[in-house]
Structures are given as C-alpha cells and as structure tokens.
Scaffold this motif. Structure first.
Motif, PDB file in Angstrom:
ATOM      1  N   SER A  38     -16.763 -36.551  -0.090  1.00 54.04           N
ATOM      2  CA  SER A  38     -15.963 -36.955  -1.258  1.00 54.04           C
ATOM      3  C   SER A  38     -15.356 -38.339  -1.056  1.00 54.04           C
ATOM      4  O   SER A  38     -15.317 -39.157  -1.980  1.00 54.04           O
ATOM      5  CB  SER A  38     -14.857 -35.937  -1.523  1.00 54.04           C
ATOM      6  OG  SER A  38     -15.390 -34.677  -1.862  1.00 54.04           O
ATOM      7  N   LYS A  88     -23.167 -41.065  -4.761  1.00 51.46           N
ATOM      8  CA  LYS A  88     -22.950 -39.897  -5.616  1.00 51.46           C
ATOM      9  C   LYS A  88     -24.137 -39.685  -6.551  1.00 51.46           C
ATOM     10  O   LYS A  88     -24.629 -38.559  -6.704  1.00 51.46           O
ATOM     11  CB  LYS A  88     -21.673 -40.079  -6.433  1.00 51.46           C
ATOM     12  CG  LYS A  88     -21.363 -38.905  -7.359  1.00 51.46           C
ATOM     13  CD  LYS A  88     -20.075 -39.139  -8.141  1.00 51.46           C
ATOM     14  CE  LYS A  88     -19.779 -37.964  -9.071  1.00 51.46           C
ATOM     15  NZ  LYS A  88     -18.534 -38.182  -9.852  1.00 51.46           N
ATOM     16  N   GLU A 112     -17.924 -41.028  -1.574  1.00 54.30           N
ATOM     17  CA  GLU A 112     -18.309 -41.200  -2.973  1.00 54.30           C
ATOM     18  C   GLU A 112     -17.188 -41.781  -3.815  1.00 54.30           C
ATOM     19  O   GLU A 112     -17.443 -42.468  -4.812  1.00 54.30           O
ATOM     20  CB  GLU A 112     -18.774 -39.859  -3.548  1.00 54.30           C
ATOM     21  CG  GLU A 112     -20.057 -39.358  -2.901  1.00 54.30           C
ATOM     22  CD  GLU A 112     -20.583 -38.083  -3.535  1.00 54.30           C
ATOM     23  OE1 GLU A 112     -19.922 -37.556  -4.464  1.00 54.30           O
ATOM     24  OE2 GLU A 112     -21.655 -37.602  -3.117  1.00 54.30           O
ATOM     25  N   SER A 113     -15.958 -41.546  -3.421  1.00 55.44           N
ATOM     26  CA  SER A 113     -14.823 -42.101  -4.175  1.00 55.44           C
ATOM     27  C   SER A 113     -14.485 -43.523  -3.742  1.00 55.44           C
ATOM     28  O   SER A 113     -13.689 -44.200  -4.397  1.00 55.44           O
ATOM     29  CB  SER A 113     -13.597 -41.209  -3.999  1.00 55.44           C
ATOM     30  OG  SER A 113     -13.122 -41.269  -2.667  1.00 55.44           O
ATOM     31  N   ALA A 116     -13.627 -45.667  -7.148  1.00 56.16           N
ATOM     32  CA  ALA A 116     -14.996 -45.677  -6.656  1.00 56.16           C
ATOM     33  C   ALA A 116     -15.493 -47.101  -6.452  1.00 56.16           C
ATOM     34  O   ALA A 116     -15.035 -48.042  -7.094  1.00 56.16           O
ATOM     35  CB  ALA A 116     -15.905 -44.930  -7.628  1.00 56.16           C
ATOM     36  N   LYS A 150     -21.999 -31.202  -2.471  1.00 54.83           N
ATOM     37  CA  LYS A 150     -21.321 -31.867  -1.355  1.00 54.83           C
ATOM     38  C   LYS A 150     -21.297 -30.969  -0.117  1.00 54.83           C
ATOM     39  O   LYS A 150     -21.489 -31.450   1.000  1.00 54.83           O
ATOM     40  CB  LYS A 150     -19.892 -32.244  -1.755  1.00 54.83           C
ATOM     41  CG  LYS A 150     -19.798 -33.318  -2.816  1.00 54.83           C
ATOM     42  CD  LYS A 150     -18.332 -33.585  -3.169  1.00 54.83           C
ATOM     43  CE  LYS A 150     -18.224 -34.592  -4.306  1.00 54.83           C
ATOM     44  NZ  LYS A 150     -16.814 -34.816  -4.711  1.00 54.83           N
ATOM     45  N   ASP A 167     -20.478 -44.937  -5.816  1.00 55.13           N
ATOM     46  CA  ASP A 167     -21.162 -44.480  -7.035  1.00 55.13           C
ATOM     47  C   ASP A 167     -22.648 -44.248  -6.774  1.00 55.13           C
ATOM     48  O   ASP A 167     -23.233 -43.281  -7.272  1.00 55.13           O
ATOM     49  CB  ASP A 167     -20.988 -45.520  -8.143  1.00 55.13           C
ATOM     50  CG  ASP A 167     -19.585 -45.497  -8.750  1.00 55.13           C
ATOM     51  OD1 ASP A 167     -18.918 -44.456  -8.638  1.00 55.13           O
ATOM     52  OD2 ASP A 167     -19.163 -46.526  -9.310  1.00 55.13           O
ATOM     53  N   ARG A 214     -27.114 -38.305  -4.605  1.00 58.54           N
ATOM     54  CA  ARG A 214     -26.943 -36.890  -4.265  1.00 58.54           C
ATOM     55  C   ARG A 214     -27.195 -36.006  -5.479  1.00 58.54           C
ATOM     56  O   ARG A 214     -27.917 -34.998  -5.389  1.00 58.54           O
ATOM     57  CB  ARG A 214     -25.516 -36.647  -3.731  1.00 58.54           C
ATOM     58  CG  ARG A 214     -25.219 -35.171  -3.470  1.00 58.54           C
ATOM     59  CD  ARG A 214     -23.808 -34.952  -2.946  1.00 58.54           C
ATOM     60  NE  ARG A 214     -22.787 -35.403  -3.868  1.00 58.54           N
ATOM     61  CZ  ARG A 214     -22.384 -34.743  -4.950  1.00 58.54           C
ATOM     62  NH1 ARG A 214     -22.968 -33.583  -5.271  1.00 58.54           N
ATOM     63  NH2 ARG A 214     -21.442 -35.213  -5.739  1.00 58.54           N
ATOM     64  N   GLU A 215     -26.602 -36.382  -6.606  1.00 59.45           N
ATOM     65  CA  GLU A 215     -26.769 -35.579  -7.814  1.00 59.45           C
ATOM     66  C   GLU A 215     -28.216 -35.581  -8.291  1.00 59.45           C
ATOM     67  O   GLU A 215     -28.705 -34.575  -8.818  1.00 59.45           O
ATOM     68  CB  GLU A 215     -25.830 -36.096  -8.900  1.00 59.45           C
ATOM     69  CG  GLU A 215     -24.351 -35.855  -8.576  1.00 59.45           C
ATOM     70  CD  GLU A 215     -23.412 -36.423  -9.620  1.00 59.45           C
ATOM     71  OE1 GLU A 215     -23.870 -37.291 -10.419  1.00 59.45           O
ATOM     72  OE2 GLU A 215     -22.230 -36.017  -9.663  1.00 59.45           O
TER      73      GLU A 215
END
Length: 258
Positions: A35, A10, A38-39, A2, A20, A7, A13-14
């Motif tokens: 994904s 992500k 975010e990674s 990441a 996702k 990060d 979003r959370e």
C-alpha cells in the motif's frame, strides 16, 4: 499522495488481477508495504522492485520504471538490455540461477571467481535510518525512516535487526568522524567502554526524541554516564528519560576480525 511510480505499480497489479495480500505473500512482506509503494509513501527497494517486475511483467525500459531503475542502479534499461531473472539471481547469490537465466550467452562464471555464497555478505540489505538535527544539545534525532540500504559486512552475516546511521557531527572525533557510517544493534546490551546511541523519550507526540552518540563510561541504578571527545566532556542521563540505548558495533567486529 500517489506518485507516478506508485500509480504505475497499482495499475500493473490490478491489470494482473492480483490483490495486495497476494503480492505481499509472494514477496514475504506486509500488505501495508505494498500500500505504501502504491500511495507514494515509500518506494520498494531494488530487490522487491525486480520481483514486482517479474510478477507484473513490467517493461522496465518504459517510464516511470526506467527512471526508478536508473536512480537505483545508474544503468539505463532502455540502452542496456536488462534480464530481470539474472539480476535477481545475482542479488540472491544464486550462481546456478544466474547461468540458467541466460543473461548473455557470452557471460560465464570465471573459474577463479569466489563462490556466489561468499558474496552474500555484500548484500545491501542493512537499512540506513534517517536522522534529523537534534537541537542545541542533542547530536541528532532518529526519525525511523529508511533512507537507503548499505552492505552487510562479514561479521554481521547472521545478525538480525541491525541498522546503520551517518554520524551527524564531530562530538566523537577522532573515534568517529562526521558523516561516518556506523552499524548499530538493538539486541546486544552495551558494556562499559562501548560506543552507544542513547535515544530519549520524545518531548511531544509525533516528534522523535533527542539522540546522542557517546561512549558509555558508567551506569548506576538510576543513570547512564557517557563521555564525548570533542570537546571532552561527560553527560548524565536519568534512566527513566532514556527510551532505548543501542550498542554501536566496532568496525573490527563488523568485519569479523574480533
């Protein structure tokens, strides 16, 4: 592995309680693309980043969003107030939405300005694919990775699946100079006399096959015969060793002049 941007996306979003898959539906992309962002495997393009910024209510003048925005636009959002809705309206060529967004009360569309729809052809939506050095005999290797986006010329306004690459050597000079940008279509079969990219099957797993930018001189049931200009020469490829042959789009066709 990441990245700070991955990060941060992500976490945003959370914080919004979004899955996702839901983000992917909104942006009309795959969940795997979200994904990857975010990674840290890839970064979103500017248009998708701005759409994420709207959905997540990001403050793009804060790091690491600030650094990404500067990288993509050359504009520092901490010094220049950025109206995300207005920028997205410009990206999509929607003049009414641009005005409705109210980027600045002093900003108006000039009466003599061309219609926004006519500017859609200048959208930077054609992927530029990265290349690697191809070895002693090959021009390059297509690694399949998107490294940038380039403009869509008028003649390619409705074309699908187009991509672009940079010429990696001078074997086709003066037709194509080194570092020239060429547009390529995988859908239209080349004719004799067309410039082509011939991509060979890989020699080993996980390694792109060799690729060549040449001019199609002839073809037989078993071979492709091509030529290069610098130094002048002819090459032959067995059809069963060719993974794909792509047609290079002449500039006059890309510009809508032929």
């Amino acid at each position: 592995m990441a990245t700070k941007l991955g990060d941060a996306l992500k976490g945003a979003r959370e914080a919004k309680g979004l899955r996702k898959a839901e983000v992917a539906r909104r942006l009309k992309i795959s969940s795997s693309a979200v994904s990857q962002w975010e990674s840290g495997g890839t970064k979103p393009d500017l248009d998708n980043f701005l759409r994420l910024a709207q959905s997540y209510e990001l403050v793009i003048s804060n790091p690491p969003f600030r650094e990404y925005y500067i990288e993509k636009t050359g504009v520092d959002p901490s010094e220049n107030k950025v109206n995300i809705a207005a920028v997205l309206a410009l990206e999509t060529g929607n003049g009414d939405a641009f005005i409705a967004a109210g980027a600045d009360e002093n900003v108006r569309l000039a009466p003599e300005a061309p219609a926004f729809e006519s500017l859609n052809i200048l959208t930077r939506d054609i992927p530029v694919l990265g290349t690697a050095v191809g070895g002693e005999d090959a021009d390059f290797q297509l690694n399949g990775q998107e490294t940038d986006r380039t403009v869509r010329p008028a003649g390619l306004a409705n074309a699908r699946g187009i991509f672009a690459i940079y010429v990696s050597n001078d074997s086709m000079y003066p037709a194509w100079r080194e570092n020239a940008l060429v547009y390529v279509t995988p859908h239209r079969p080349p004719a004799i006399g067309d410039d082509v990219i011939i991509e060979l099957h890989p020699m080993e797993d996980g390694v792109p096959g060799k690729a060549f930018l040449k001019r199609l001189k002839a073809r037989t049931p078993s071979k492709y015969i091509v030529e290069q200009f610098n130094p002048p020469g002819t090459l032959e490829f067995e059809r069963d060793e060719v993974r794909k042959i792509y047609r290079v789009i002449p500039y006059e066709e890309a510009l809508g002049l032929s």
